[in-house]
Design a protein around this motif. Structure first.
Motif, mmCIF file in Angstrom:
data_model
loop_
_atom_site.group_PDB
_atom_site.id
_atom_site.type_symbol
_atom_site.label_atom_id
_atom_site.label_comp_id
_atom_site.label_asym_id
_atom_site.label_seq_id
_atom_site.Cartn_x
_atom_site.Cartn_y
_atom_site.Cartn_z
ATOM 1 N N UNK A 78 27.100 9.201 -20.247
ATOM 2 C CA UNK A 78 26.780 9.201 -18.819
ATOM 3 C C UNK A 78 27.391 7.984 -18.155
ATOM 4 N N UNK A 79 27.467 8.040 -16.833
ATOM 5 C CA UNK A 79 27.992 6.928 -16.045
ATOM 6 C C UNK A 79 27.089 6.662 -14.853
ATOM 7 N N UNK A 80 27.148 5.425 -14.352
ATOM 8 C CA UNK A 80 26.339 5.010 -13.214
ATOM 9 C C UNK A 80 27.210 4.167 -12.284
ATOM 10 N N UNK A 81 26.906 4.213 -11.002
ATOM 11 C CA UNK A 81 27.713 3.532 -9.986
ATOM 12 C C UNK A 81 26.807 2.688 -9.095
ATOM 13 N N UNK A 356 41.051 4.322 -30.100
ATOM 14 C CA UNK A 356 41.080 3.720 -28.774
ATOM 15 C C UNK A 356 40.785 4.806 -27.749
ATOM 16 N N UNK A 357 39.749 4.598 -26.940
ATOM 17 C CA UNK A 357 39.274 5.621 -26.009
ATOM 18 C C UNK A 357 39.530 5.173 -24.565
ATOM 19 N N UNK A 358 40.336 5.901 -23.790
ATOM 20 C CA UNK A 358 40.540 5.572 -22.381
ATOM 21 C C UNK A 358 39.327 5.972 -21.552
ATOM 22 N N UNK A 359 38.945 5.128 -20.597
ATOM 23 C CA UNK A 359 37.744 5.390 -19.803
ATOM 24 C C UNK A 359 38.046 5.745 -18.350
ATOM 25 N N UNK A 360 39.318 5.829 -17.987
ATOM 26 C CA UNK A 360 39.674 6.011 -16.577
ATOM 27 C C UNK A 360 39.007 7.217 -15.941
ATOM 28 N N UNK A 361 38.850 8.301 -16.678
ATOM 29 C CA UNK A 361 38.270 9.505 -16.073
ATOM 30 C C UNK A 361 36.771 9.376 -15.831
ATOM 31 N N UNK A 362 36.148 8.330 -16.393
ATOM 32 C CA UNK A 362 34.698 8.213 -16.303
ATOM 33 C C UNK A 362 34.223 7.300 -15.171
ATOM 34 N N UNK A 363 35.126 6.530 -14.574
ATOM 35 C CA UNK A 363 34.655 5.647 -13.515
ATOM 36 C C UNK A 363 35.319 5.973 -12.188
#
Length: 405
Positions: A78-81, A356-363
């Motif tokens: 999950x993500x939070x902003x 190595x996991x890219x996170x760009x799509x999650x934020x």
């Protein structure tokens, strides 16, 4: 003392365009791979050898993993902003003390813009906030910033109270009795760490030169100056302490190490731009920057003795923030590459799988490849990662990403 990045964010200058290059083989024989979530969902797997990067002819490979391998590894759940906010500190796994920034007056050609800052406490799960009455706030009794570093066994705390951004008072606190002792000596830098459970090492800095390195006794706060014979270290570019060893970079970007009782250091790694020692003291994450050509920056993992562990973790024109999780299981880092097909944005290195996991799509952010403007902030357990980006509407936005294995 380390300073926060400005409101305008980080500006990167690249001398050469680099292509995406990730990882070869770990010392254990396992592959280091980059996870492409889209390819994983599609159930495809490809591999492409790109180039040799050292005299040992280490090969870099991009690997897109099939769906059936994704379940056993680190995943984003999950993500939070948090709008217009930056994290001051974590109070628990679920609550953070944040600082909210509000533009009060626009800047002009002759005047700087004016901002208003307020502190509050936010529950990550519910989004509810409450007034901060001092919990987690780092501005106390006339000091502009108060930092506390707890000893490995939790018995003591080394406390720095900054009078301004240049000068600090230092204290040692016994966490069992509550007694606090002020430590003698000037302090101009926020650099140091616990050598062991009983001794704190402080690179105090100076208004001229590198200043003193001090061994500080946790029991009584007495400080002893360390003798370091290194003519190539007029200043410390980077400084770190871990498990009985002191690490630093000299004027020529060489990572060096020495132990108590030694006056001459041992050279470990060349062309070091930045480094971070894992909390368990087993590994050193190193970002490189070649001084003789324009090959950009690489991220590598070494053991505590300076031996390379595996191969490349990341590569780009610049690698800025790097940060280990408290449990040493994950390494967060940010990569900038002018070529948008290369590595860009925030990534996580999972030590258990070597991926190595890219996170760009999650934020969320308006810039398709934004970069943090503050250091990374891990939750106490390392299951959550917070980082702050520039935002044209709210000035700042902090993203918090939840992980699970």
């Amino acid at each position: 003392m380390q300073q926060k990045a400005g409101m305008s964010g980080i500006k990167f200058f690249a001398a050469v365009v680099l292509s995406l290059a990730i990882v070869g083989c770990q010392a254990s024989g396992e592959r280091l791979t980059v996870v492409d979530p889209d390819a994983s969902r599609a159930g495809t797997q490809t591999g492409q050898s790109l180039e040799s990067v050292s005299s040992s002819e280490r090969k870099l490979t991009v690997v897109k993993q099939p769906e059936q391998q994704a379940d056993r590894e680190l995943a984003v759940v999950s993500t939070h902003r948090l709008e217009a906010a930056s994290i001051q500190s974590w109070l628990s796994e679920d609550e953070v003390s944040i600082e909210t920034t509000k533009l009060v007056k626009e800047g002009t050609a002759t005047e700087e813009p004016q901002y208003e800052y307020t502190s509050s406490i936010v529950n990550i799960n519910t989004g509810q906030s409450r007034e901060n009455t001092g919990e987690g706030v780092r501005q106390v009794n006339g000091y502009t910033l108060v930092n506390e570093t707890i000893s490995p066994d939790g018995s003591y705390s080394f406390i720095q109270k900054w009078k301004d951004k240049y000068v600090a008072d230092n204290f040692m606190k016994n966490n069992q009795t509550g007694q606090t002792i002020q430590i003698k000596g000037d302090n101009y830098l926020e650099r140091g760490g616990w050598l062991n459970a009983d001794t704190y090492i402080l690179a105090a800095g100076s208004i001229s030169g590198r200043g003193e390195i001090r061994y500080i006794s946790a029991a009584d706060g007495n400080a002893t100056v360390v003798t370091l014979n290194d003519p190539d270290a007029e200043l410390f570019g980077q400084f770190g302490v871990s498990h009985g060893r002191i690490y630093y970079t000299d004027d020529h970007y060489v990572l060096k190490v020495f132990e108590p009782g030694q006056s001459k250091p041992i050279s470990l790694i060349q062309d070091v731009w930045g480094f971070e020692i894992s909390p368990d003291g087993l590994y050193i994450a190193v970002s490189t920057a070649s001084q003789s050509d324009n090959k950009g920056s690489e991220l590598l993992i070494y053991d505590a003795a300076g031996s390379l562990q595996g191969s490349l973790i990341g590569k780009g024109d610049m690698i800025s923030y790097i940060s280990w999780s408290p449990d040493s299981a994950k390494l967060a880092f940010d990569v900038y590459t002018e070529d948008r097909t290369g590595m860009n944005g925030v990534y996580i290195f999972d030590t258990s799988s070597g991926r190595v996991i890219p996170l760009a799509q999650y934020y969320a952010a308006s810039d398709p490849m934004p970069h943090p403007v503050y250091p990374f902030s891990w939750s106490p357990s390392g299951s959550r990662l917070g980082f702050t980006l520039d935002d044209p509407k709210s000035l700042l936005v902090t993203n918090i990403i939840d992980f699970t294995f």
